[in-house]
Design an enzyme around this catalytic site. Structure first.
Site, PDB file in Angstrom:
ATOM      1  N   GLU A 141     -26.145 155.439 -96.058  1.00  0.00           N
ATOM      2  CA  GLU A 141     -26.993 155.387 -97.240  1.00  0.00           C
ATOM      3  C   GLU A 141     -28.442 155.240 -96.793  1.00  0.00           C
ATOM      4  O   GLU A 141     -29.001 154.151 -96.791  1.00  0.00           O
ATOM      5  CB  GLU A 141     -26.572 154.223 -98.151  1.00  0.00           C
ATOM      6  CG  GLU A 141     -27.244 154.256 -99.517  1.00  0.00           C
ATOM      7  CD  GLU A 141     -26.884 153.056-100.374  1.00  0.00           C
ATOM      8  OE1 GLU A 141     -26.150 153.236-101.355  1.00  0.00           O
ATOM      9  OE2 GLU A 141     -27.314 151.931-100.051  1.00  0.00           O
ATOM     10  N   GLU A 187     -22.863 143.572-103.605  1.00  0.00           N
ATOM     11  CA  GLU A 187     -23.707 143.844-102.451  1.00  0.00           C
ATOM     12  C   GLU A 187     -25.018 143.057-102.516  1.00  0.00           C
ATOM     13  O   GLU A 187     -25.788 143.228-103.463  1.00  0.00           O
ATOM     14  CB  GLU A 187     -24.037 145.335-102.392  1.00  0.00           C
ATOM     15  CG  GLU A 187     -24.978 145.713-101.259  1.00  0.00           C
ATOM     16  CD  GLU A 187     -25.460 147.151-101.343  1.00  0.00           C
ATOM     17  OE1 GLU A 187     -25.726 147.744-100.289  1.00  0.00           O
ATOM     18  OE2 GLU A 187     -25.564 147.686-102.477  1.00  0.00           O
TER      19      GLU A 187
END
Length: 284
Positions: free
Chosen positions: A255, A156
């Protein structure tokens, strides 16, 4: 409409950890993400998931450490956000991967996010070239191990405003890493919040990379504050419609930090965006 997963280390933090599963299910989530499950016995996590009819769709490999205690210490240290790119930490990295794969297999979790790590402030300690070579070698071995278990490994890009010194920051770099490693089960975790902070142009990034099949998971948060997706500058209703247009069938991880903080019902009270998305409304 995309299918959404609640990250239980970011959402429902006003509740004890074990109560977050029920709260997420009650609010309509069918899946969850866990950043660090390693201080909990697998049997307890499995029971919490089953009792609330939830899938675990993502977990993080340890950011450092080799057992539950040292992993929790690593999360608490601001300078420890993964070891994948750090020469000299190969044994620690692969011990963490082995533990993550054990949890993933027992909990039927198909994805593991592997954090790259922070480069030392002094470039002569670890050069970017050395970090890149270490990163590629570690990911190649981790992906091979995960492939045997039927698990995808995710990397990521993370913005350097929130995480200064993080090795991987851009989508093009992440996809170049995939090309260099050459493993079918290594994919990009595309966090639209991080991408907005570093690069912007989210719709075109989605149009460019989703058709490749190399995006294995998507996460969301509002920008610039990383709060609910209906707070800030990102037009998420437009992007959700685009995900549908592009045929994205994976999960979208939530998130973010609820703007109400730790107040009672803070997470649930901020889910108006989810109700509107579920009804197919065009705007928040």
């Amino acid at each position: 409409m995309p299918q959404f997963a609640a990250n239980l280390n970011w959402l429902y933090t006003e509740l004890p950890f074990a109560e977050r599963f029920e709260a997420a299910a009650r609010d309509g989530f069918r899946a969850v993400e866990l950043m660090s499950p390693y201080s909990w016995p697998v049997a307890e996590l499995k029971a919490l998931l089953a009792a609330n009819a939830l899938e675990l769709v993502l977990l993080n490999a340890p950011p450092g450490g080799t057992d539950a205690a040292s992993i929790e210490v690593a999360w608490a240290l601001p300078g420890c956000r993964g070891t994948a790119c750090l020469p000299g930490h190969e044994a620690e990295f692969h011990a963490g991967i082995a533990l993550a794969l054990d949890y993933a297999q027992q909990l039927d979790c198909p994805r593991i996010h592997v954090m790259a790590g922070l480069l030392p402030e002094l470039p002569d300690v670890v050069t970017r070239e050395a970090a890149q070579a270490t990163y590629v070698a570690n990911l190649r071995r981790a992906a091979a191990q995960a492939s045997l278990a039927g698990v995808n490994v995710l990397i990521e890009p993370i913005n350097t405003r929130d995480m200064p010194g993080y090795f991987l920051n851009r989508q093009d770099h992440a996809h170049a890493i995939l090309d260099e490693v050459g493993a079918e089960n290594l994919k990009v975790q595309m966090d639209l919040y991080h991408c907005q902070v570093v690069e912007g142009d989210l719709a075109m990034k989605l149009r460019r990379y989703l058709p490749t099949g190399h995006i294995g998971h998507i996460q969301i948060a509002g920008a610039p504050g990383r709060n609910e997706p209906d707070v800030g500058e990102i037009n998420y209703p437009y992007l959700f419609a685009l995900l549908d247009e592009l045929g994205y069938g994976g999960w979208v991880g939530c998130e973010y930090k609820p703007v109400r903080g730790l107040a009672s019902g803070a997470t649930s009270d901020g889910l108006g965006w989810l109700a509107q998305a579920s009804r197919g409304m065009p705007a928040f």
